[in-house]
Design a protein around this motif. Structure first.
Motif, PDB file in Angstrom:
ATOM      1  N   VAL A 264     123.423  59.337  48.857  1.00 40.82           N
ATOM      2  CA  VAL A 264     122.096  59.405  48.224  1.00 40.82           C
ATOM      3  C   VAL A 264     122.251  59.722  46.740  1.00 40.82           C
ATOM      4  O   VAL A 264     121.573  59.140  45.881  1.00 40.82           O
ATOM      5  N   GLY A 265     123.195  60.641  46.436  1.00 46.28           N
ATOM      6  CA  GLY A 265     123.438  60.997  45.040  1.00 46.28           C
ATOM      7  C   GLY A 265     123.930  59.816  44.223  1.00 46.28           C
ATOM      8  O   GLY A 265     123.489  59.607  43.083  1.00 46.28           O
TER       9      GLY A 265
ATOM     10  N   ILE B 205     130.309  62.463  33.854  1.00 46.11           N
ATOM     11  CA  ILE B 205     131.148  62.906  34.977  1.00 46.11           C
ATOM     12  C   ILE B 205     130.460  62.746  36.325  1.00 46.11           C
ATOM     13  O   ILE B 205     131.052  63.052  37.366  1.00 46.11           O
ATOM     14  N   MET B 206     129.232  62.259  36.345  1.00 40.23           N
ATOM     15  CA  MET B 206     128.457  62.304  37.582  1.00 40.23           C
ATOM     16  C   MET B 206     129.012  61.388  38.670  1.00 40.23           C
ATOM     17  O   MET B 206     129.220  61.811  39.807  1.00 40.23           O
ATOM     18  N   PHE B 207     129.239  60.119  38.364  1.00 42.52           N
ATOM     19  CA  PHE B 207     129.704  59.202  39.399  1.00 42.52           C
ATOM     20  C   PHE B 207     131.031  59.643  40.011  1.00 42.52           C
ATOM     21  O   PHE B 207     131.143  59.770  41.235  1.00 42.52           O
ATOM     22  N   PRO B 208     132.075  59.877  39.195  1.00 40.83           N
ATOM     23  CA  PRO B 208     133.354  60.255  39.801  1.00 40.83           C
ATOM     24  C   PRO B 208     133.296  61.584  40.537  1.00 40.83           C
ATOM     25  O   PRO B 208     133.981  61.771  41.546  1.00 40.83           O
ATOM     26  N   THR B 209     132.478  62.521  40.048  1.00 49.65           N
ATOM     27  CA  THR B 209     132.397  63.829  40.695  1.00 49.65           C
ATOM     28  C   THR B 209     131.693  63.728  42.040  1.00 49.65           C
ATOM     29  O   THR B 209     132.165  64.271  43.051  1.00 49.65           O
ATOM     30  N   ILE B 210     130.551  63.046  42.067  1.00 51.29           N
ATOM     31  CA  ILE B 210     129.842  62.860  43.345  1.00 51.29           C
ATOM     32  C   ILE B 210     130.741  62.116  44.325  1.00 51.29           C
ATOM     33  O   ILE B 210     130.831  62.473  45.501  1.00 51.29           O
ATOM     34  N   PHE B 211     131.421  61.093  43.844  1.00 48.60           N
ATOM     35  CA  PHE B 211     132.259  60.253  44.707  1.00 48.60           C
ATOM     36  C   PHE B 211     133.380  61.066  45.349  1.00 48.60           C
ATOM     37  O   PHE B 211     133.589  61.020  46.565  1.00 48.60           O
ATOM     38  N   SER B 212     134.115  61.820  44.539  1.00 53.54           N
ATOM     39  CA  SER B 212     135.253  62.567  45.076  1.00 53.54           C
ATOM     40  C   SER B 212     134.794  63.713  45.972  1.00 53.54           C
ATOM     41  O   SER B 212     135.422  64.006  46.993  1.00 53.54           O
ATOM     42  N   MET B 213     133.682  64.372  45.642  1.00 53.83           N
ATOM     43  CA  MET B 213     133.167  65.440  46.493  1.00 53.83           C
ATOM     44  C   MET B 213     132.690  64.894  47.835  1.00 53.83           C
ATOM     45  O   MET B 213     132.897  65.510  48.883  1.00 53.83           O
TER      46      MET B 213
ATOM     47  N   CYS C 224     115.543  61.855  39.911  1.00 50.31           N
ATOM     48  CA  CYS C 224     116.863  61.480  40.432  1.00 50.31           C
ATOM     49  C   CYS C 224     117.902  62.541  40.083  1.00 50.31           C
ATOM     50  O   CYS C 224     118.714  62.938  40.933  1.00 50.31           O
ATOM     51  N   TYR C 225     117.877  63.007  38.855  1.00 44.39           N
ATOM     52  CA  TYR C 225     118.827  64.047  38.444  1.00 44.39           C
ATOM     53  C   TYR C 225     118.551  65.366  39.168  1.00 44.39           C
ATOM     54  O   TYR C 225     119.464  66.175  39.359  1.00 44.39           O
ATOM     55  N   GLY C 226     117.304  65.577  39.594  1.00 46.83           N
ATOM     56  CA  GLY C 226     116.976  66.768  40.365  1.00 46.83           C
ATOM     57  C   GLY C 226     117.737  66.806  41.680  1.00 46.83           C
ATOM     58  O   GLY C 226     118.241  67.868  42.096  1.00 46.83           O
ATOM     59  N   PHE C 227     117.849  65.661  42.351  1.00 48.15           N
ATOM     60  CA  PHE C 227     118.604  65.631  43.602  1.00 48.15           C
ATOM     61  C   PHE C 227     120.092  65.846  43.344  1.00 48.15           C
ATOM     62  O   PHE C 227     120.778  66.534  44.112  1.00 48.15           O
ATOM     63  N   ILE C 228     120.607  65.284  42.258  1.00 44.48           N
ATOM     64  CA  ILE C 228     122.018  65.460  41.926  1.00 44.48           C
ATOM     65  C   ILE C 228     122.316  66.922  41.640  1.00 44.48           C
ATOM     66  O   ILE C 228     123.379  67.449  42.010  1.00 44.48           O
ATOM     67  N   LEU C 229     121.384  67.624  41.007  1.00 47.96           N
ATOM     68  CA  LEU C 229     121.516  69.068  40.797  1.00 47.96           C
ATOM     69  C   LEU C 229     121.637  69.789  42.136  1.00 47.96           C
ATOM     70  O   LEU C 229     122.505  70.661  42.313  1.00 47.96           O
ATOM     71  N   TYR C 230     120.799  69.425  43.087  1.00 47.15           N
ATOM     72  CA  TYR C 230     120.840  70.033  44.420  1.00 47.15           C
ATOM     73  C   TYR C 230     122.203  69.801  45.079  1.00 47.15           C
ATOM     74  O   TYR C 230     122.798  70.726  45.654  1.00 47.15           O
TER      75      TYR C 230
END
Length: 419
Positions: free
Chosen positions: A245-246, A344-352, A401-407
């Motif tokens: 979702v992120g 850093i958002m895409f690679p960080t979300i992806f690896s996590m 959208c960024y609100g969900f990424i923060l969560y």
């Protein structure tokens, strides 16, 4: 509560010595980084070809946007089958398959230039299918070329070179395609033949080199579900589902902001720029992501990926809201600054999201790549908001959208511990 992984997944096969492992991992990372650069360059060439094909075939804007529809649509259609392909072939051979498919897509531009728009769209789909397979194979491969705690850092570095490709791609395309399309050749599709045949050849050579390279063999580790999560398939891992979702919302927000930038900067209360002048500032937005990824590579070697993701999300929300409710240069520079936060958002979300998936890593990578289709959906929804509320207020959607990424960043901030 900090979660200590017993084994990252997938995992590199043990070497005889730690120094040999590090040298092997470094060589592999260099090779994979080259792949990231290439698909970034190829993807950004769409921005050059869309207006070119629109002029050649006298298309409407909706018809011209079928290029992006076919391109991003490949992520939704091909990603899950790509995950199955990776499980069958392995990560290295899977990347080779992706390169060969992408090369075939580039080669199709030659007959398309002598045929019609429909064959061009098919070529875009084949090309994007190859890139999708490549992403499904390469992204998780990067996460295992070193310690688990620095996986986000490594993926951020490779994504930085992907951004370098997207930054120089339009310039190269403009030079090789548009600059040759003068007054007499403006309606000639043949101008794409040389550049795309050269790209096909380059991808073919890379496939041969990648297949011949002595890269670390990747073995699937055990399924290490986080507390409260299940086993059995990638879908049973809540952090993978939330990560998908992120990815959907992040790619959607990033592409949507870029798509509306020129119109936003043309608003009388913002900068009142013409389309030509506003286009000059779009490179600052995308260039910010490139610079931020090089910075993020260093920062996330010493800080938690989740905390870094949360911090960037907070700043992105603040900047988007400043652009939504602000005026003049403050609003203009605020929205341009979001590119730096995106870095850093895409690679960080992806690896996590892939953390601890074990034998389901290939499937999980396919799910995450499929979520890239957000780049087609979110801009469409923002377009409806812009029609009803105006361009400026429509930016409330990317802020959400960024609100969900923060969560997501806060929820899994303790996913890694320093090793």
């Amino acid at each position: 509560m900090a979660i200590t992984p017993q084994r990252a997944a997938p995992v590199a096969q043990p070497q005889d010595a730690g120094s040999a492992t590090r040298r092997s991992d470094t060589s592999a990372l260099v090779i994979v980084t080259l792949l990231f650069f290439m698909w970034g360059l190829i993807t950004s060439l769409n921005d050059v070809l869309i207006p070119h094909l629109k002029a050649i075939y006298t298309l409407s804007y909706v018809q011209a946007m079928l290029v992006q529809f076919c391109f991003f649509g490949a992520y939704a259609i091909v990603s899950l089958p790509a995950g199955a392909l990776i499980r069958r072939l392995g990560y290295q051979k899977g990347a080779v398959a992706g390169l060969l498919i992408a090369a075939a897509g580039c080669a199709l531009f030659y007959p398309a230039s002598m045929s019609g728009y429909g064959l061009f769209l098919f070529a875009f789909f084949v090309l994007a299918s190859g890139i999708t397979v490549l992403q499904v194979a390469a992204n998780p491969y990067v996460t295992v070329l070193g310690p688990a705690r620095t996986a986000s850092s490594r993926l951020t570095l490779t994504q930085a070179f992907n951004s370098l490709g997207t930054t120089i791609g339009p310039a190269v395309g403009g030079l090789l395609i548009l600059s040759t399309a003068g007054a007499a050749a403006a309606a000639n599709a043949a101008t794409v033949q040389g550049p795309y045949l050269a790209l096909a050849a380059t991808l073919g050579v890379l496939a041969v080199l990648f297949l011949a390279a002595r890269l670390p063999q990747i073995a699937e580790g055990e399924d290490e579900a986080l507390p409260g999560e299940g086993h059995g398939s990638a879908w049973a891992h809540r952090h993978l589902v939330l990560g998908a979702v992120g990815i959907f919302l992040y790619v959607g927000a990033e592409v949507s902001i870029g798509s509306f930038l020129i119109n936003f900067l043309g608003e009388p209360g913002i900068a009142g720029l013409s389309h030509a002048d506003g286009a000059q500032y779009v490179s600052l937005y995308w260039g910010g992501a490139m610079v931020g990824r090089f910075i993020g590579f260093l920062v996330m070697r010493v800080t938690s990926p989740g905390k870094t993701l949360a911090f960037n999300s907070v700043v992105a929300i603040a900047l988007v809201l400043a652009a939504t409710f602000g005026h003049g240069s403050v609003a203009m520079w605020a929205i341009l600054g979001v590119g730096l936060c995106n870095s850093i958002m895409f690679p960080t979300i992806f690896s996590m999201a892939l953390h601890g998936l074990g034998r389901h890593t290939g499937q999980g990578s396919g799910i995450l790549c499929m979520a890239i289709v957000g780049g087609a959906v979110v801009p469409f929804v923002q377009g409806m908001l812009a029609d009803g509320l105006g361009v400026q207020l429509s930016f409330l959607l990317p802020a959400a959208c960024y609100g969900f990424i923060l969560y997501f960043g806060v929820k899994y901030a303790a996913m890694y511990v320093k090793q």
